[in-house]
Design an enzyme around this catalytic site. Sequence first.
Site, PDB file in Angstrom:
ATOM      1  N   SER A 264      20.831  -5.918 -59.809  1.00 31.35           N
ATOM      2  CA  SER A 264      20.139  -5.717 -61.076  1.00 31.35           C
ATOM      3  C   SER A 264      18.992  -6.685 -61.316  1.00 31.35           C
ATOM      4  CB  SER A 264      21.134  -5.817 -62.242  1.00 31.35           C
ATOM      5  OG  SER A 264      21.748  -7.086 -62.265  1.00 31.35           O
TER       6      SER A 264
ATOM      7  N   ASP B 285      20.865 -12.219 -71.392  1.00 33.17           N
ATOM      8  CA  ASP B 285      22.302 -12.024 -71.587  1.00 33.17           C
ATOM      9  C   ASP B 285      23.059 -13.015 -70.715  1.00 33.17           C
ATOM     10  OD1 ASP B 285      22.115 -10.986 -69.026  1.00 33.17           O
ATOM     11  OD2 ASP B 285      22.513  -8.906 -69.614  1.00 33.17           O
TER      12      ASP B 285
ATOM     13  N   HIS C 177      21.383 -12.448 -66.826  1.00 34.17           N
ATOM     14  CA  HIS C 177      20.024 -12.038 -66.482  1.00 34.17           C
ATOM     15  C   HIS C 177      18.973 -12.809 -67.262  1.00 34.17           C
ATOM     16  CE1 HIS C 177      22.685  -8.544 -65.713  1.00 34.17           C
ATOM     17  NE2 HIS C 177      21.976  -8.471 -64.607  1.00 34.17           N
TER      18      HIS C 177
END
Length: 339
Positions: free
Chosen positions: A38, A313, A316
């Site tokens: 991600s 978050d 990330h």
Amino acid sequence: MEGKGFFLGGLLLFSIAAISTAQNHPKSSPKLFVFGDSYVDTGNWPRNVRGPWKEPFGITFPGKPNGRASDGRVLTDHIASFLGIESPTPYQLRNTSKNTQQGLNFALGGSGVFPAWQNDSLTVQIDQFEQLLKENVYSRQFDLEYSSSVALVCSGPNDYSFYSAAKKGSKDGLPAFTEGLVNQLAADLHRINRLGVKKVVVATLPVIGCLPINIIPPNSYQNCDEESNKNARIHNQLLLKAVEKLNTDDGKKSTFVVLDLYNAMVSAIDQFRKGAANTEYKNPLQPCCSKNVEFICSAEGVCPNPKSSFFFDLAHPSENGWNAIFSFLQSSLNKDLRV
């Protein structure tokens, strides 16, 4: 990281005709093929699953969720901009996009070098690209072999979170697991190059121990987990040696390039700390998102100004964080990423 919840998240064939084609055509624009998790996924995460296609992701850029695990741009966007191209289309959106000739993004949040929290391992992502080559989605001639093609590979953190949570992957403990993981990653890099990509860029592990999800106690967000950082440095040292061997075996010094994400993130966090007195966000390790459901950011818990945070978050960087990280990566790219 994904072991505690949602985390981070090539290539060509050619013919003899390509030689004459290359001689009669100007150098084409770069093509960027992206593989990993991600940190580089820009839209392959399933839309029907909680995550980056849901609010509050994308609130800084483009103003709504767009499949990126951040409030804005991620590493892929910066690399693409550096190459002077748009971010490559996500693999899952390839049939609805007209922009696939500058590359594709196969990365999937939650994936790993080995099968981790999602089914798509790095090997599966490379399989997807190879299948497109077989289907002649990309030319076997000038468009690939003689263009400025780059592969960006960013994978590994989810493997460690999965290992930590499930205690699987190696009967001999973490050192053996790390060695096996780096060996598989090196094999994947070699395969990407053998498929034809001109330059393969692989990111080191980030500074895992400084990710908010790994900081104990989480309410303070003051000190990084040094044991996790030590393990990341061991992995990165082995990766550097593996890449050196790949370049030696290949006979070229710059086919495989290491992107030092670890030290760039360390430098960016330090820079953020020094400038924190002039910002509303005093602590770079405290994430913007204060409310998480199964480790995924909830819209109700977002800080008033995500642009002032370093982490969006628990795992990330924010767009602001990625901007800072890339500022420390750019000098090495100017030297190493000549395609």
